[in-house]
Write a protein that holds these residues in place. Structure first.
Motif, PDB file in Angstrom:
ATOM      1  N   ASP A  31      -2.528  36.708  -9.010  1.00 55.04           N
ATOM      2  CA  ASP A  31      -2.085  38.064  -9.353  1.00 55.04           C
ATOM      3  C   ASP A  31      -1.533  38.800  -8.135  1.00 55.04           C
ATOM      4  N   GLU A  32      -2.147  38.600  -6.972  1.00 53.61           N
ATOM      5  CA  GLU A  32      -1.672  39.244  -5.746  1.00 53.61           C
ATOM      6  C   GLU A  32      -0.305  38.694  -5.337  1.00 53.61           C
ATOM      7  N   ARG A  35       2.374  39.981  -8.076  1.00 52.25           N
ATOM      8  CA  ARG A  35       2.438  41.431  -8.333  1.00 52.25           C
ATOM      9  C   ARG A  35       3.728  42.015  -7.758  1.00 52.25           C
TER      10      ARG A  35
END
Length: 168
Positions: A31-32, A35
């Motif tokens: 997700d990081e 993003r």
């Protein structure tokens, strides 16, 4: 303008920096990495994809590599997974180092002509400028990635050329 030795140094620097960034990126949650961080290409992963796409595009023009599919807007989706991207990034970096190692001064003279997708017209520039651009483009986007990694709480490795191992 530029020398074979400069090209060899920058090819090694590129591989060293990409390896360090890859290690940092792999330590983050997916997700990081995916993003949207408001950067030009959005996410860390999209920027990594664009950078590899552009390296492959320039080397297709300079040394006959297979041209990647799509244009700049599609470059952000070159690979769907970090593992697939890493495999090709590692191969591309090794090819760049080998190309630079075998480069001769005559290969940096003359012009390069290509059809530019970004301008929609044929371009003709000194090949030495195009090779210098290849490396400058890499540094530019790795700087963006470094900033995004820092903002994500990661601690990317130093980027100083002078501290690269084996710099004489």
């Amino acid at each position: 303008m530029i020398s074979v030795e400069y090209v060899q140094l920058m090819a090694r620097y590129n591989a060293w920096q990409n390896k360090a960034l890859t290690e940092t990126v792999e330590a983050l949650d997916e997700d990081e990495v995916t993003r949207d961080r408001g950067a030009h290409f959005g996410s860390i992963f999209a920027t990594l994809n664009h950078l590899l796409w552009a390296d492959r595009l320039w080397m297709a023009r300079i040394d006959g590599w297979v041209r990647p599919d799509g244009g700049i807007s599609e470059s952000v989706a070159l690979y769907p997974t970090l593992a697939a991207w890493k495999a090709d990034r590692t191969r591309a970096d090794a090819r760049l180092v080998l190309w630079a190692r075998n480069l001769r001064p005559a290969a940096l003279r003359g012009d390069l002509t290509w059809m530019s997708g970004s301008t929609g017209r044929e371009q003709r520039k000194p090949i030495a400028v195009c090779v210098a651009h290849l490396f400058n483009h890499q540094v530019h986007h790795r700087g963006q990635i470094h900033a995004m990694l820092t903002a994500a709480g990661a601690h990317p490795a130093p980027t100083d050329l002078a501290f690269m191992p084996e710099v004489i």
